[in-house]
Structures are given as C-alpha cells and as structure tokens.
Design a protein around this motif. Structure first.
Motif, mmCIF file in Angstrom:
data_model
loop_
_atom_site.group_PDB
_atom_site.id
_atom_site.type_symbol
_atom_site.label_atom_id
_atom_site.label_comp_id
_atom_site.label_asym_id
_atom_site.label_seq_id
_atom_site.Cartn_x
_atom_site.Cartn_y
_atom_site.Cartn_z
ATOM 1 N N TYR A 6 0.837 -1.194 0.000
ATOM 2 C CA TYR A 6 0.000 0.000 0.000
ATOM 3 C C TYR A 6 0.874 1.247 0.000
ATOM 4 N N ASN A 7 0.251 2.372 -0.336
ATOM 5 C CA ASN A 7 0.942 3.659 -0.336
ATOM 6 C C ASN A 7 -0.001 4.673 0.291
ATOM 7 N N ILE A 8 0.375 5.177 1.454
ATOM 8 C CA ILE A 8 -0.499 6.087 2.202
ATOM 9 C C ILE A 8 -0.801 7.354 1.404
ATOM 10 N N ILE A 9 0.110 7.760 0.533
ATOM 11 C CA ILE A 9 -0.100 8.969 -0.278
ATOM 12 C C ILE A 9 -1.323 8.800 -1.176
ATOM 13 N N LYS A 10 -1.546 7.564 -1.642
ATOM 14 C CA LYS A 10 -2.652 7.318 -2.565
ATOM 15 C C LYS A 10 -4.009 7.303 -1.868
ATOM 16 N N VAL A 11 -3.995 7.320 -0.542
ATOM 17 C CA VAL A 11 -5.246 7.395 0.220
ATOM 18 C C VAL A 11 -5.656 8.855 0.435
ATOM 19 N N LEU A 12 -4.699 9.761 0.299
ATOM 20 C CA LEU A 12 -4.932 11.176 0.617
ATOM 21 C C LEU A 12 -6.044 11.838 -0.194
ATOM 22 N N PRO A 13 -6.217 11.543 -1.482
ATOM 23 C CA PRO A 13 -7.309 12.206 -2.219
ATOM 24 C C PRO A 13 -8.686 11.980 -1.597
ATOM 25 N N TYR A 14 -8.920 10.767 -1.071
ATOM 26 C CA TYR A 14 -10.204 10.480 -0.437
ATOM 27 C C TYR A 14 -10.391 11.324 0.821
ATOM 28 N N LEU A 15 -9.327 11.432 1.613
ATOM 29 C CA LEU A 15 -9.390 12.248 2.828
ATOM 30 C C LEU A 15 -9.563 13.724 2.463
ATOM 31 N N PHE A 16 -8.933 14.141 1.379
ATOM 32 C CA PHE A 16 -9.041 15.520 0.884
ATOM 33 C C PHE A 16 -10.493 15.860 0.572
ATOM 34 N N VAL A 17 -11.139 15.001 -0.213
ATOM 35 C CA VAL A 17 -12.525 15.247 -0.619
ATOM 36 C C VAL A 17 -13.469 15.178 0.574
ATOM 37 N N LEU A 18 -13.300 14.167 1.419
ATOM 38 C CA LEU A 18 -14.187 13.998 2.575
ATOM 39 C C LEU A 18 -14.077 15.180 3.524
ATOM 40 N N THR A 19 -12.849 15.597 3.829
ATOM 41 C CA THR A 19 -12.629 16.691 4.793
ATOM 42 C C THR A 19 -13.181 18.014 4.278
ATOM 43 N N LEU A 20 -12.871 18.359 3.039
ATOM 44 C CA LEU A 20 -13.312 19.648 2.497
ATOM 45 C C LEU A 20 -14.823 19.681 2.271
ATOM 46 N N SER A 21 -15.421 18.534 1.941
ATOM 47 C CA SER A 21 -16.879 18.489 1.765
ATOM 48 C C SER A 21 -17.584 18.742 3.078
ATOM 49 N N ILE A 22 -17.102 18.078 4.132
ATOM 50 C CA ILE A 22 -17.712 18.268 5.455
ATOM 51 C C ILE A 22 -17.494 19.694 5.950
ATOM 52 N N ALA A 23 -16.342 20.278 5.560
ATOM 53 C CA ALA A 23 -16.042 21.656 5.968
ATOM 54 C C ALA A 23 -16.948 22.668 5.272
ATOM 55 N N GLY A 24 -17.632 22.239 4.212
ATOM 56 C CA GLY A 24 -18.604 23.114 3.553
ATOM 57 C C GLY A 24 -18.105 23.813 2.315
ATOM 58 N N LEU A 25 -16.929 23.413 1.799
ATOM 59 C CA LEU A 25 -16.438 24.018 0.564
ATOM 60 C C LEU A 25 -17.338 23.597 -0.595
ATOM 61 N N ASN A 26 -17.482 24.452 -1.576
ATOM 62 C CA ASN A 26 -18.327 24.171 -2.734
ATOM 63 C C ASN A 26 -17.978 22.816 -3.331
ATOM 64 N N VAL A 27 -19.004 21.985 -3.568
ATOM 65 C CA VAL A 27 -18.774 20.606 -3.998
ATOM 66 C C VAL A 27 -18.101 20.559 -5.370
ATOM 67 N N PHE A 28 -18.383 21.527 -6.237
ATOM 68 C CA PHE A 28 -17.720 21.569 -7.547
ATOM 69 C C PHE A 28 -16.220 21.739 -7.366
ATOM 70 N N ALA A 29 -15.832 22.662 -6.486
ATOM 71 C CA ALA A 29 -14.414 22.911 -6.233
ATOM 72 C C ALA A 29 -13.755 21.703 -5.567
ATOM 73 N N VAL A 30 -14.476 21.068 -4.639
ATOM 74 C CA VAL A 30 -13.921 19.920 -3.918
ATOM 75 C C VAL A 30 -13.641 18.763 -4.865
ATOM 76 N N LEU A 31 -14.630 18.412 -5.681
ATOM 77 C CA LEU A 31 -14.461 17.263 -6.574
ATOM 78 C C LEU A 31 -13.454 17.550 -7.678
ATOM 79 N N THR A 32 -13.468 18.764 -8.210
ATOM 80 C CA THR A 32 -12.474 19.126 -9.227
ATOM 81 C C THR A 32 -11.071 19.063 -8.633
ATOM 82 N N GLY A 33 -10.935 19.586 -7.408
ATOM 83 C CA GLY A 33 -9.644 19.505 -6.719
ATOM 84 C C GLY A 33 -9.235 18.064 -6.481
ATOM 85 N N GLY A 34 -10.196 17.223 -6.073
ATOM 86 C CA GLY A 34 -9.904 15.810 -5.831
ATOM 87 C C GLY A 34 -9.426 15.102 -7.091
#
Length: 452
Positions: A234-262
């Motif tokens: 496994y590679n922990i770096i490759k798990v980071l995009p999921y944490l990125f999307v989950l964290t920013l979505s819960i934080a309330g950032l615009n979903v378009f920006a979150v998914l595009t960033g992901g």
C-alpha cells in the motif's frame, strides 16, 4: 405549486406515465429473473424505461406537441437537476481517476495490514465502509473488497454468509454517508440542503448501529483459524485524495471545487508515481464521466417527466392521499420513509427511488415543517436500507456472483445486522430526536429556504 393559490387540481390519471416506467422496469426484471438471467433487474436500461413513461405522457396529456415538449424540457433543465447531473459527472471522474492511480487498492491493503487478524469480519466492515464513503458507491466497495473477503473467510474458517453480510453492511453504511454518493447528491438537491448538514445529521443516526454491528462482528465473527498477519502493498499517499474530498466536503467548501480539486490531486499523484500519463489521466477522467451516463440520463429525463406529471396534477393527487394519513410532523417523516422504501423495493434502485420521491418529500416537508436536512437524511437512509436487503438488489446479486453461488441472499439477509439496527435507529430518531443537534443549533428558515 409554489403556493396555495397556484395549487394544481389533483389528477390520479396523471400518474400513469410514472407507473408505466415502474411497471416496465420492474416487470422486465421479474421476467428475466424467472428465466435465470444474471443481474436481471439491471438488464433493461433505466433511462429507456423512463423514456417510455415520457412517451405515454406525451400521448396522454393535453396541449400541443410543442407545449408538452417545452414542459418536458423545463423539467429537464431545472436548476437542481442540472446541478445534480454535473456533480454526478465530477464524482464519477474522481472515482475513476483515483482507482486508476491505485487509490482503492492502497486503501484496502492499508486496512488489511493494520487490522488484527482475529478481527477480520469487523475489519472488513470498516474497510468496505471507508471505500464506500471515499468512492461514493456501495457496488464499487463490494467489487473491491468482496473477492478479498471470500479468500480471507475461507483461509480463516469464517462463516462465509456472515463475512459477506459484514462487507455489504459496511458498503451500505458508507454509501449512505458519502458526500459524493449519487444517493446523497439526489437527496440533498431534491430537498434543497447542503451535503455537509445531511452528513452530520445522518452520522448521528447511522453511527450507533455501525458501532453495535462491529461489536457483534467481533463477538460472532471470530475466525476458527487465525491467519498469520500479512503486510500488503500500500501507499499512504494514494489514500490522501479520499481524505481531501471527505474533509473539504464536510467543511462546507463548494462541492464543484472539492471534486475538481480531488480529480487533480489524484491525477497528480498518479503522474508522480507513474500509474498515469497526461493522456491516460484525461482518458480516465472521461471514463469517469461516462460511467455516470445512466444515472445522469435517468435524473434528467425523470426531472422532465416529473414536471409534466406535476403540471397535470399527479403529484397533488399523491399528496392529497398521503395527507389523509399524516397527522403531524412525525407521521410526515414516517410517510417519507415509507414512500422511498416501497419505491426501492419495486425498482431495486435507491438513487432512482430518491429522484422519484424527492419532489413529494419536498412538498410534505413544506406542508408539515419537516426540516429539509431531515427529509434528505430519511430519503437516503430508507432507500439504502431497502436496497441493501432486497434479494434482487445489485448488492445481494453481487454477493452470489463473488461467492460463485456458494452463498445465497437468503443466507445473508438475516445476518445484515447493520441494516436491521439502522431501521431501529432511524425510526427511534423520529420520536426521540437524539440526532437533531445540528437542527436545533441551526434551525431552518422557511422564508429564506436555508439554515439560519
């Protein structure tokens, strides 16, 4: 139907186009199932079934062909429908690129490496839950985890039906909570609330059943032969995009920006590690878009059909009948839950069930002042519960496929402890509002249509 003065006259016959869609979709599944066709309820394309309903609407409803076409297009182009469809595309692209760069494999292997061998059944629940939350699809989680689960169950002497029940339970837990799940997108857009608010409210209802299910799996899912612990690649770096999307979505950032960033975070990681090239990155992004074609078309065409049916009084007919049974806010919530569960039992598609019942739930919520965050949560919860336990649903059919027929849905359904506990938790929450902390802190402003 925006106010009482514009109330459309109830017309039960206006529901015939919708019933045509359900009969074709359900009927084809029953016929194919009787002939032994694999995944029978998913062979007749849902968009075509909906379009059959649209044709019936054009034949039945009054007005010129141009007038009916414009009503249909107006429904297809509804702001919430278009937003929903765009989010579907982005969610598909994120899931596709993340899987291509190895994110799913790394996440599964990370969990298998660090979860103690004696807790395999409970660990599989947790792994499939995280995969489902991260990717927004229960079927995707099953596809990633179930083959591994079958091998581990055989090696460790685990009860195979219980093991598969653990994987299905975790997948449905994640699908229900995921901020990029098509069910969450459909529920929040039809009810007009934010994904993060629905997530928080859902978490209060779904987490206790999940914890109890995990405890039960630890107690009753103990292996007879504890396999030697392995270190999976496994590679922990490759798990980071999921944490990125989950964290920013819960934080309330615009979903378009979150998914595009992901998408770009996953793409950059894939480029750095050599799993992707600029060309394959673009191709996997596009493949992710096209993977959502079915639900994109179902949402858009159903939006058009729903608008036509509403204009003819079909929605008002349903509301009038439901209101005779609803006595207040609690029974209104029970009505929303029952409607979406019964629809899913009929068509075996939780997302489409939410899309169909979303406008009805919205009207009931406005009439009886049910918080939209609450109605969105109920729509998603009860659609996912029913989807996860019906023997002809995709999840149960996949269980039979991965076990090569060694396990039948009838063996797994009694062991779906999470779904059974979630039913209890959701019903109790209607009468004892233990999950409504977010609502009490930020009550819904009905005049402005948003949380205060």
């Amino acid at each position: 139907m925006d106010n009482k003065s514009n109330k459309v006259k109830a017309n039960g016959k206006a529901l015939i186009p919708f019933l045509t869609f359900i009969v074709i979709y359900l009927g084809s599944g029953i016929i194919l199932q009787s002939k032994g066709v694999e995944m029978a309820f998913y062979q007749f394309p849902a968009p075509v079934a909906v379009f059959c309903g649209v044709i019936v609407a054009f034949i039945m409803f009054k007005g010129t062909i141009n007038e009916k076409f414009m009503r249909f297009i107006h429904g297809c182009g509804n702001e919430d429908i278009i937003i929903m469809c765009v989010i579907y595309l982005l969610a598909g692209a994120f899931a596709g690129v993340s899987k291509a760069m190895g994110g799913v494999d790394s996440t599964v292997n990370l969990g298998l490496t660090f979860i103690p061998a004696q807790y395999i059944a409970a660990g599989l629940f947790v792994i499939s839950a995280f995969i489902s939350i991260a990717t927004g699809t229960s079927c995707g989680a099953l596809a990633a985890v179930a083959p591994i689960a079958v091998g581990l169950a055989t090696k460790a002497g685990l009860n195979l039906p219980l093991t598969m029940a653990a994987v299905v339970g975790g997948a449905m837990f994640g699908d229900n909570l995921s901020v990029i799940s098509d069910t969450t997108i459909a529920a929040t857009r039809t009810q007009g609330c934010e994904m993060r608010d629905k997530f928080k409210l859902n978490l209060f209802i779904a987490l206790p059943p999940a914890i109890i299910a995990i405890i039960l799996l630890i107690i009753f899912g103990h292996p007879t032969n504890v396999p030697q612990m392995q270190v999976y690649d496994y590679n922990i770096i490759k798990v980071l995009p999921y944490l990125f999307v989950l964290t920013l979505s819960i934080a309330g950032l615009n979903v378009f920006a979150v998914l595009t960033g992901g998408i770009f975070v996953s793409g950059i990681i894939g480029l750095l590690y050599g799993q992707l090239t600029p060309l394959s990155f673009a191709q996997h992004t596009f493949s992710g878009f096209t993977s959502m074609t079915d639900i994109f078309l179902v949402s858009m065409i159903t939006g058009g059909l729903a608008h036509m049916v509403t204009q003819e009084g079909g929605l008002q007919y349903i509301l009038d009948r439901i209101q005779k049974m609803i006595k207040g806010k609690k029974s209104a919530e029970a009505g929303i839950a029952t409607l979406v569960a019964l629809t899913d039992a009929a068509i075996a598609n939780n997302t489409v069930s939410i899309i169909i019942n979303g406008p009805i739930a919205k009207e009931i919520s406005e009439e009886y002042k049910v918080d939209p965050r609450r109605s969105a949560s109920l729509l998603d919860i009860f659609a996912c519960i029913m989807q996860g336990i019906i023997p002809y649903g995709a999840q149960m059919l996949m269980v039979g496929s991965f076990t090569k027929g060694a396990v039948s849905p009838i063996q797994v359904i009694p062991l779906l402890w999470y779904q059974q506990l979630l039913i209890v938790s959701a019903i109790v929450s209607m009468y004892i509002p233990f999950a409504d902390n977010i609502i009490r802190k930020h009550p819904w402003n009905w005049e402005k249509g948003k949380a205060i």
